[in-house]
Design a protein around this motif. Structure first.
Motif, short mmCIF file in Angstrom:
data_model
loop_
_atom_site.label_atom_id
_atom_site.label_comp_id
_atom_site.label_asym_id
_atom_site.label_seq_id
_atom_site.Cartn_x
_atom_site.Cartn_y
_atom_site.Cartn_z
N LEU A 157 6.06 -21.79 16.68
CA LEU A 157 7.11 -21.45 15.87
C LEU A 157 8.32 -22.32 16.28
N ASN A 158 9.26 -23.06 15.40
CA ASN A 158 10.28 -23.91 15.91
C ASN A 158 11.17 -23.81 14.83
N GLY A 159 12.44 -23.06 15.07
CA GLY A 159 13.37 -22.82 14.04
C GLY A 159 14.83 -22.18 14.57
N LYS A 160 15.43 -21.70 13.75
CA LYS A 160 16.81 -21.27 14.25
C LYS A 160 16.48 -19.64 14.89
N LYS A 161 17.27 -19.69 16.05
CA LYS A 161 17.22 -18.30 16.96
C LYS A 161 17.47 -17.10 16.01
N GLU A 162 18.04 -17.12 15.16
CA GLU A 162 18.61 -15.76 14.31
C GLU A 162 17.39 -15.57 13.46
N ILE A 163 16.44 -16.45 13.02
CA ILE A 163 15.48 -16.31 12.35
C ILE A 163 14.25 -15.89 12.96
N ILE A 164 13.77 -16.77 14.01
CA ILE A 164 12.80 -16.39 14.94
C ILE A 164 12.77 -15.15 15.85
N HIS A 165 13.97 -14.83 16.30
CA HIS A 165 14.04 -13.64 17.42
C HIS A 165 13.70 -12.39 16.82
N PRO A 166 14.06 -12.17 15.35
CA PRO A 166 13.44 -10.57 14.91
C PRO A 166 12.05 -10.68 14.51
N PHE A 167 11.70 -11.85 13.99
CA PHE A 167 10.51 -12.11 13.56
C PHE A 167 9.36 -11.75 14.71
N ILE A 168 9.84 -12.25 15.67
CA ILE A 168 8.61 -12.16 16.76
C ILE A 168 8.58 -10.72 17.68
N ALA A 169 9.71 -10.00 17.06
CA ALA A 169 9.89 -8.71 17.89
C ALA A 169 8.46 -7.84 17.81
N ASN A 170 7.77 -8.00 16.96
CA ASN A 170 6.36 -6.98 16.61
C ASN A 170 5.19 -8.00 16.91
N LYS A 171 5.48 -9.04 17.39
CA LYS A 171 4.26 -10.23 17.60
C LYS A 171 3.94 -10.38 19.05
N LYS A 172 2.59 -10.52 19.32
CA LYS A 172 2.22 -10.84 20.67
C LYS A 172 2.82 -12.25 20.99
N VAL A 173 3.70 -12.49 21.80
CA VAL A 173 4.56 -13.76 22.26
C VAL A 173 4.06 -14.06 23.52
N LEU A 174 3.63 -15.23 23.61
CA LEU A 174 3.02 -16.11 24.71
C LEU A 174 4.20 -16.82 25.62
N LYS A 175 5.11 -17.46 24.82
CA LYS A 175 5.96 -18.10 25.49
C LYS A 175 7.27 -18.42 24.55
N THR A 176 8.41 -18.43 25.22
CA THR A 176 9.66 -18.60 24.32
C THR A 176 10.45 -19.62 25.03
N GLU A 177 11.21 -20.25 24.57
CA GLU A 177 12.27 -21.61 25.04
C GLU A 177 13.21 -22.02 24.20
N THR A 178 14.40 -21.60 24.52
CA THR A 178 15.58 -22.03 23.79
C THR A 178 16.17 -23.63 23.71
N PHE A 179 16.46 -24.05 22.69
CA PHE A 179 17.14 -25.60 22.91
C PHE A 179 18.31 -25.13 21.66
N GLY A 180 19.55 -24.83 22.43
CA GLY A 180 20.84 -24.85 21.76
C GLY A 180 20.65 -23.69 20.95
#
Length: 298
Positions: free
Chosen positions: A224-247
């Motif tokens: 998933l690639n998008g705005k932090k404020e959209i993706i952060h809450p969305f993945i809170a209850n998902k199995k997250v394998l990797k995260t990386e921020t770009f701005g």
């Protein structure tokens, strides 16, 4: 389907290093299987234990219906090929092929001779006089010609250029289709093997992370690639394998179990969704730092 390999709590310890840690694993007959993992993960120890070279510290391993350690009835139906395999270097290639015929009941002399000629090797040449690449080619010939019901290959293409590796894969898949058996190949070149394999086993820190079909793995992860404020809450209850921020953006690798509502939400918020490669999934699942890339490392 019969299982060729059955492991129950298989453990191998070297002094203070646990190379295999309570492995439970069943591998079926007539399968082309990839064994992947980082350096030191336990791949070679696992293959050598299957081949009867190593005795487990605890737990059990059953190969073709028997214990492989010091068991000629089992070992005559198993072959193990790796870079460190040793032959009497005073012997010629033809001499070694003759020994193979004497030991392996399914040995195919006609096929071995065809491979020797195809790879342009001189059967009269002493093994010790071969280059590293030639030794690798000859080891492959031995591994394929024995037609063992269980064939184990540990990084079989080390030292070969890309053209010869491609030839090997073509030969391997054609021979496997004509002469089915269980072939397990350990390799770090996943992109080259992915389209050949039927199943893949990932080992990390001596433990099995997964044993899945290639079809399941190809749909296992999403990026998933998008705005932090959209993706952060969305993945809170998902199995997250990797995260990386770009701005202001966030890239997240997650397990692919999205619902229709999830997809609608992501599309409405302009989140780019792409399928993760098997190599991506492998890297994520064996990285002890799940969050961030080099720029995030402090």
């Amino acid at each position: 389907m019969n299982n060729v390999i059955v492991c129950n709590q298989l453990t191998k310890v070297y002094k203070d290093k646990t190379a295999l840690d309570s492995i439970d694993l069943n591998l079926g007959e007539n399968k082309l299987i990839g064994l992947i993992g980082r350096n030191g993960a336990g791949k070679t120890t696992f293959l050598k234990t299957c081949a009867g070279y190593l005795k487990p510290t605890s737990g059990s391993i059953n190969i073709l219906g028997g214990n492989p350690f010091d068991n000629l009835d089992v070992l005559s139906n198993v072959t193990f090929i790796d870079e460190e395999i040793q032959y009497d270097e005073s012997l010629s290639l033809n001499d070694i092929l003759t020994l193979g015929k004497a030991f392996y009941q399914n040995w195919d002399s006609v096929y071995a001779d065809k491979l020797i000629r195809y790879f342009n090797l001189d059967g009269k040449k002493k093994y010790r006089k071969l280059s590293r690449g030639m030794k690798t080619q000859f080891n492959i010939i031995m591994g394929l010609s024995c037609r063992a019901p269980l064939t184990l290959m540990d990084e079989p293409t080390l030292g070969l250029d890309v053209a010869v590796r491609k030839e090997f894969y073509n030969i391997l898949i054609k021979d496997y289709m004509e002469n089915p058996r269980t072939l397990i190949i350990s390799s770090h070149l996943m992109s080259e093997l992915e389209n050949l394999l039927e199943e893949m086993v990932l080992i990390h820190d001596g433990r099995i992370v997964f044993h899945k079909s290639i079809e399941d793995l190809q749909g296992y992860g999403l990026i998933l690639n998008g705005k932090k404020e959209i993706i952060h809450p969305f993945i809170a209850n998902k199995k997250v394998l990797k995260t990386e921020t770009f701005g202001s953006s966030l890239i997240a690798g997650i397990e692919n179990n999205l619902t229709k509502d999830d997809l609608n939400y992501l599309n409405e918020n302009n989140v780019d969704i792409s399928k993760a490669s098997i190599e991506d999934v492998y890297i994520w699942l064996t990285n002890n730092r799940k969050a961030g890339g080099f720029d995030d490392f402090k």
